[in-house]
Scaffold this motif. Structure first.
Motif, PDB file in Angstrom:
ATOM      1  N   GLY A 354      36.057  42.810  40.290  1.00  0.00           N
ATOM      2  CA  GLY A 354      35.040  42.048  39.279  1.00  0.00           C
ATOM      3  C   GLY A 354      35.620  41.460  38.139  1.00  0.00           C
ATOM      4  O   GLY A 354      36.904  41.960  37.471  1.00  0.00           O
ATOM      5  N   PRO A 355      34.865  40.800  37.327  1.00  0.00           N
ATOM      6  CA  PRO A 355      35.471  40.331  36.113  1.00  0.00           C
ATOM      7  C   PRO A 355      35.301  41.427  35.056  1.00  0.00           C
ATOM      8  O   PRO A 355      34.697  42.594  35.209  1.00  0.00           O
ATOM      9  N   SER A 356      36.357  41.147  34.044  1.00  0.00           N
ATOM     10  CA  SER A 356      36.300  42.339  33.040  1.00  0.00           C
ATOM     11  C   SER A 356      35.459  42.247  32.295  1.00  0.00           C
ATOM     12  O   SER A 356      34.487  41.428  32.148  1.00  0.00           O
ATOM     13  N   LYS A 357      35.220  43.495  31.630  1.00  0.00           N
ATOM     14  CA  LYS A 357      34.059  43.430  30.485  1.00  0.00           C
ATOM     15  C   LYS A 357      34.202  42.806  29.353  1.00  0.00           C
ATOM     16  O   LYS A 357      35.510  42.490  28.920  1.00  0.00           O
ATOM     17  N   ARG A 358      33.265  42.260  28.517  1.00  0.00           N
ATOM     18  CA  ARG A 358      33.446  41.299  27.565  1.00  0.00           C
ATOM     19  C   ARG A 358      33.828  41.838  26.415  1.00  0.00           C
ATOM     20  O   ARG A 358      34.525  41.400  25.552  1.00  0.00           O
ATOM     21  N   ASN A 586      46.207  42.215  52.222  1.00  0.00           N
ATOM     22  CA  ASN A 586      45.169  43.253  52.597  1.00  0.00           C
ATOM     23  C   ASN A 586      44.400  43.331  51.441  1.00  0.00           C
ATOM     24  O   ASN A 586      43.341  44.080  51.337  1.00  0.00           O
ATOM     25  N   ALA A 587      44.807  42.812  50.357  1.00  0.00           N
ATOM     26  CA  ALA A 587      44.004  42.859  49.089  1.00  0.00           C
ATOM     27  C   ALA A 587      42.642  42.041  49.245  1.00  0.00           C
ATOM     28  O   ALA A 587      42.450  40.933  49.475  1.00  0.00           O
ATOM     29  N   ASP A 588      41.513  42.796  48.688  1.00  0.00           N
ATOM     30  CA  ASP A 588      40.160  42.321  48.866  1.00  0.00           C
ATOM     31  C   ASP A 588      40.118  40.821  48.071  1.00  0.00           C
ATOM     32  O   ASP A 588      39.396  39.822  48.467  1.00  0.00           O
ATOM     33  N   ILE A 589      40.941  40.755  47.048  1.00  0.00           N
ATOM     34  CA  ILE A 589      40.501  39.470  46.213  1.00  0.00           C
ATOM     35  C   ILE A 589      41.300  38.431  46.738  1.00  0.00           C
ATOM     36  O   ILE A 589      40.931  37.346  46.791  1.00  0.00           O
ATOM     37  N   VAL A 590      42.456  38.540  47.681  1.00  0.00           N
ATOM     38  CA  VAL A 590      43.229  37.480  48.367  1.00  0.00           C
ATOM     39  C   VAL A 590      42.090  37.248  49.728  1.00  0.00           C
ATOM     40  O   VAL A 590      41.983  35.925  50.008  1.00  0.00           O
ATOM     41  N   ILE A 591      41.695  38.254  50.315  1.00  0.00           N
ATOM     42  CA  ILE A 591      40.669  37.797  51.512  1.00  0.00           C
ATOM     43  C   ILE A 591      39.345  37.030  51.106  1.00  0.00           C
ATOM     44  O   ILE A 591      39.327  36.116  51.679  1.00  0.00           O
ATOM     45  N   TRP A 592      38.971  37.592  50.121  1.00  0.00           N
ATOM     46  CA  TRP A 592      37.942  36.993  49.364  1.00  0.00           C
ATOM     47  C   TRP A 592      38.122  35.644  48.935  1.00  0.00           C
ATOM     48  O   TRP A 592      37.126  34.445  49.373  1.00  0.00           O
ATOM     49  N   ALA A 593      39.010  35.278  48.361  1.00  0.00           N
ATOM     50  CA  ALA A 593      39.348  33.708  47.794  1.00  0.00           C
ATOM     51  C   ALA A 593      39.944  32.893  49.013  1.00  0.00           C
ATOM     52  O   ALA A 593      39.502  31.692  48.853  1.00  0.00           O
ATOM     53  N   LYS A 632      48.234  26.161  35.952  1.00  0.00           N
ATOM     54  CA  LYS A 632      47.245  26.671  35.384  1.00  0.00           C
ATOM     55  C   LYS A 632      47.534  28.205  35.124  1.00  0.00           C
ATOM     56  O   LYS A 632      47.583  28.894  36.542  1.00  0.00           O
ATOM     57  N   VAL A 633      47.572  28.742  34.194  1.00  0.00           N
ATOM     58  CA  VAL A 633      47.761  30.150  34.129  1.00  0.00           C
ATOM     59  C   VAL A 633      46.301  30.776  33.595  1.00  0.00           C
ATOM     60  O   VAL A 633      45.872  30.682  32.543  1.00  0.00           O
ATOM     61  N   VAL A 634      45.613  31.481  34.604  1.00  0.00           N
ATOM     62  CA  VAL A 634      44.233  31.867  34.166  1.00  0.00           C
ATOM     63  C   VAL A 634      44.004  33.267  34.572  1.00  0.00           C
ATOM     64  O   VAL A 634      44.728  33.956  35.319  1.00  0.00           O
ATOM     65  N   ASN A 635      42.991  33.766  33.731  1.00  0.00           N
ATOM     66  CA  ASN A 635      42.584  35.219  33.978  1.00  0.00           C
ATOM     67  C   ASN A 635      41.829  35.358  35.211  1.00  0.00           C
ATOM     68  O   ASN A 635      41.157  34.324  35.776  1.00  0.00           O
ATOM     69  N   PRO A 636      42.139  36.624  36.020  1.00  0.00           N
ATOM     70  CA  PRO A 636      41.304  36.697  37.199  1.00  0.00           C
ATOM     71  C   PRO A 636      39.857  36.339  37.235  1.00  0.00           C
ATOM     72  O   PRO A 636      39.211  36.044  38.209  1.00  0.00           O
ATOM     73  N   ASP A 637      39.257  36.402  35.938  1.00  0.00           N
ATOM     74  CA  ASP A 637      37.873  36.394  35.584  1.00  0.00           C
ATOM     75  C   ASP A 637      37.353  34.926  36.118  1.00  0.00           C
ATOM     76  O   ASP A 637      36.301  34.743  36.614  1.00  0.00           O
ATOM     77  N   TRP A 638      38.288  34.022  36.081  1.00  0.00           N
ATOM     78  CA  TRP A 638      38.082  32.504  36.675  1.00  0.00           C
ATOM     79  C   TRP A 638      37.786  32.501  37.977  1.00  0.00           C
ATOM     80  O   TRP A 638      36.875  31.757  38.691  1.00  0.00           O
ATOM     81  N   VAL A 639      38.583  33.596  38.757  1.00  0.00           N
ATOM     82  CA  VAL A 639      38.413  33.178  40.354  1.00  0.00           C
ATOM     83  C   VAL A 639      37.112  33.797  40.582  1.00  0.00           C
ATOM     84  O   VAL A 639      36.420  33.375  41.566  1.00  0.00           O
ATOM     85  N   PHE A 640      36.826  34.986  39.994  1.00  0.00           N
ATOM     86  CA  PHE A 640      35.329  35.651  40.328  1.00  0.00           C
ATOM     87  C   PHE A 640      34.117  34.429  39.876  1.00  0.00           C
ATOM     88  O   PHE A 640      33.145  34.657  40.570  1.00  0.00           O
ATOM     89  N   ALA A 641      34.398  34.106  38.815  1.00  0.00           N
ATOM     90  CA  ALA A 641      33.278  33.114  38.370  1.00  0.00           C
ATOM     91  C   ALA A 641      33.157  31.989  39.418  1.00  0.00           C
ATOM     92  O   ALA A 641      32.069  31.507  39.856  1.00  0.00           O
ATOM     93  N   CYS A 642      34.317  31.388  39.898  1.00  0.00           N
ATOM     94  CA  CYS A 642      34.098  30.398  40.935  1.00  0.00           C
ATOM     95  C   CYS A 642      33.602  30.891  42.142  1.00  0.00           C
ATOM     96  O   CYS A 642      32.517  30.260  42.933  1.00  0.00           O
TER      97      CYS A 642
END
Length: 769
Positions: A354-358, A586-593, A632-642
């Protein structure tokens, strides 16, 4: 064996007979009423038996050399049903070679379509277990496994349910509990914070709900003492923000079911909190006591015939085998570091979910937890290995990581290191789950032993949490982090070396000292997606009616189409994201995205559109940005937001600045030297040789300070060292070398640089081995 067709049942011979058989006599006639176990026919068959010893001349025969002779045997076949014979398909003298030929049709007096506790719910007769498994294999009741129905009956029930939902213009929604709509802990620290208005966490926990359960005690292995009384345990429940509004909104469009890996007792208590008037879920609660599996969830348990109107929301994709009906949600992690208290028997989820804490300090604290978990994971992997050398190498790698982190931090946050020892006890240190080991031994089949081990492991985990009080320890860690950061900011405000004031003077913003902070909006976004799915489904229903189509749409087809356009034409490269040893596929973020249309590559290619990273100072990031300024060089939070919004939003707020790019000449020379494969993927095995041709020798000393500054300024001082595991050590050498390439180097200087680089690289590889 039988096939049901209307009221007629067709009977077949058993599979395990010694075929071929020959029919000698038929004992029944058509239209005759028979009872179960009535003899239907007599048949003969042949078998081979050893010749009796009395018929052998040798006084001491060798058993292994005894001959066999063909013998004729006679058998009978009995009816497995009560009813009236409708038609007989065989006659005397027929030779039957297998069980594919029907023997007779019978109109059963009762087909036992529904059974409860071994009794037919229609006629009341007792049903044998083997027959019950054939006739009524499907368990459809939420709260019981005793009530089972036949496939035919299940189809009738689901057809009726489908018609009802269509008339109400609803779909079915299966809702997970823990870390999907609630977060729960047993840490008594929460109760203390709830009772203290002066505590910095008071406002965050004042609306936390609580309940007490009487549960079986944890009994140590081999305990033979007197009975241990049940344990009374308090649970503290935080509702995900917006849950009441979410359930109310979804109730208008969905019939909702609870499906949880927790116990029935626990699930019912949670249901009383989130649905006190039983408006949303009623009795539709399926717990692990009835689910039939310890580690997996299946829609067949609730919808055995048709899942075309079913949507699932869950924070875990693995337990559903990433079903196309699943909407994977960002886990709700309100109680920092606690995780899911009911999943100790499941494989541990990856840290990046999930996204990082603010808040910077809490985010930094979360990083220490993630690193602690990664250390445990590495330790578990080494324990599973039979090689002592592999274990020793693992320890060396961890020691090197600690040294590197100490250098990068430059003692700036030394107080955090002391707190790692406080955080580690919250992580389960067992090498692997006892349930996982039992499942391996039992081929994954569930039994009472597995259930007992699961409950024991869960109880042990909860008792450890109650004793260790991890939230109190994390609060202490946070206090020290904030205190150190405030000291650092004040120091930065002092006069600089040139006598001018620092630009940061007057910008000191003190962070609040509460560990728990709730800025989650996942249910708001999830609700929007579910409304869109519902609207699209019934839009297609209307279109089919206009076109006179009889078939209904399938909700999973709608979901797949809607999600696939989010990251359409996006090619992602991950850097400083996955832990050491993680296979990208096998990474969750990869399967998810990927379910949202993204493609992933392991190394840079010209196709890459986005580099997903936490630290923009890694070699992969700098190379990608140097080659293609539009990447585009982005933080993983962008992926989770989308993925939360089901929409591709602007990368702007999530973009990371990349410094120290390669020069144009270096990029050109570097790219010219690379020979891509047919797939367009760079062969990184050739990079080392190519890099030697243009890297200088005097860069290493100067670059050390630059790399340290880059890591700290990137907003995550430990990010590269802790997470950039997939960036190879050769790439790190490249980071140290590539800046000082100059066109003016003569041949001798270039040769010296080559030799020095080669020696450094070989020494580094030797250290790793």
């Amino acid at each position: 064996m039988s096939n049901n067709d209307g009221d007629i049942t067709t009977a077949f011979l058993p599979k395990n007979l010694l075929y071929p058989i020959t029919v000698l006599k038929i004992h029944v006639k058509e239209e005759q009423t028979v009872q179960k176990h009535t003899t239907i026919l007599t048949y003969k068959y042949y078998d081979y038996e050893p010749i009796p010893i009395s018929e052998i001349d040798d006084e001491h025969p060798d058993e292994s050399e005894r001959q066999v002779k063909k013998v004729e045997n006679v058998g009978t076949y009995e009816s497995g049903f009560d009813g009236t014979i409708r038609k007989i398909y065989t006659k005397v003298g027929d030779e039957i070679t297998d069980n594919s030929k029907p023997i007779f049709d019978i109109i059963e007096s009762c087909s036992h379509p529904i059974q409860y506790g071994g009794l037919c719910a229609v006629c009341g007769k007792s049903i044998e277990e083997e027959e019950m498994n054939k006739r009524t294999p499907i368990s459809m009741a939420h709260g019981s496994t005793d009530l089972k129905v036949s496939s035919k009956e299940a189809e009738k029930i689901e057809r009726s349910s489908t018609d009802r939902l269509l008339n109400e213009k609803k779909l079915s929604l299966v809702v997970d509990l823990d870390q999907t709509v609630i977060h729960v802990t047993v840490d008594p620290t929460v109760d203390e914070w709830m009772s203290d208005p002066n505590n910095p966490n008071y406002n965050a926990v004042k609306d936390v709900k609580s309940f007490i359960l009487e549960e079986p005690p944890f009994i140590p292995f081999g305990y033979n003492g007197p009975p241990i009384p049940p344990t009374k345990r308090w649970y503290y429940v935080k509702l995900r923000p917006g849950l009441a509004e979410f359930l109310s909104k979804m109730n208008e469009r969905y019939e909702m079911h609870i499906y949880t890996m927790a116990t029935r007792q626990y699930a019912e208590e949670i249901a009383k909190i989130i649905d006190p008037d039983r408006i949303y879920f009623g009795d539709r609660i399926l717990s692990r006591d009835e689910s039939g599996s310890l580690t997996q969830k299946s829609l067949k348990r609730l919808f055995p015939v048709d899942t075309s109107m079913v949507v699932v929301i869950d924070d875990r994709g693995d337990v559903w085998n990433w079903s196309p009906n699943l909407i994977k949600v960002v886990p709700y992690d309100f109680f920092l570091g606690i995780g899911d208290i009911n999943s100790s028997f499941l494989p541990r989820q990856q840290s990046l979910l999930g996204p990082s804490k603010r808040r910077k300090s809490v985010n930094k604290l979360e990083e220490t937890i993630i690193n602690s978990e990664e250390k445990k994971t590495l330790h578990e992997q080494s324990l599973k290995s039979n090689s002592e050398e592999a274990i020793a190498e693992e320890d060396e790698d961890e020691d090197e990581d600690e040294d590197e982190k100490a250098d990068v931090e430059d003692n700036k946050h030394s107080s955090i290191t002391e707190e790692n020892n406080l955080i580690e006890p919250t992580i389960n240190e067992t090498s692997s789950s006892p349930v996982e080991r039992l499942i391996e031994l039992n081929n994954g089949e569930d039994n009472n032993t597995l259930l007992a081990v699961q409950e024991t492991e869960r109880t042990n985990t909860l008792e450890q949490q109650e004793h260790d009080r991890p939230l109190a320890k994390l609060q202490q860690n946070l206090e020290k982090i904030i205190e150190q950061e405030e000291v650092d900011i004040v120091t930065d405000k002092k006069l600089s070396n040139n006598g001018k004031k620092s630009d940061s003077e007057g910008k000191l913003e003190k962070e609040t000292h509460n560990l728990l902070y709730d800025d989650d909006r996942e249910l708001e976004y999830l609700g929007q997606a579910l409304v869109r799915i519902h609207n699209e489904y019934y839009f297609e229903i209307e279109q089919n009616e206009k076109e006179h189509k009889k078939s209904n749409p399938d909700v999973k087809d709608i979901m797949i189409e809607m999600k696939s356009i989010v990251f359409q034409n996006c090619v992602f490269l991950l850097s400083s994201v996955l832990p050491l040893g993680t296979k990208i596929q096998n990474a969750d973020i990869v399967i998810w995205a990927k379910s949202f249309g993204a493609r992933f590559v392991e190394n840079y290619t010209p196709e890459v559109t986005h580099v997903i990273c936490k630290n923009p100072g890694t070699f992969k990031v700098r190379l990608a940005k140097s080659v293609d300024a539009n990447v585009k060089v982005v933080n993983p939070d962008w992926v989770f937001a989308c993925m939360s919004l089901w929409d591709r939003i602007s990368e702007g707020p999530y973009t990371l600045e990349v410094e120290h790019l390669l020069s144009k000449s270096q990029v050109q020379e570097f790219m010219n030297s690379i020979k891509p494969s047919n797939s367009g993927v760079i062969d990184w095995g050739e990079i080392d040789d190519e890099m030697k041709e243009f890297m200088g020798s005097d860069y290493e000393d100067d670059e050390d300070d630059d790399d340290e500054e880059d890591n700290i300024e990137g907003g995550n001082a430990n990010g590269s060292l802790k997470h950039d595991r997939e960036d190879t050590d050769n790439e790190e050498e490249a980071n140290k070398k590539q800046k000082t390439v100059t066109k003016e180097d003569d041949a001798d200087s270039e040769s010296d640089s080559f030799d020095e680089f080669e020696r450094d690289l070989l020494d580094h590889l030797a250290d790793l081995e």
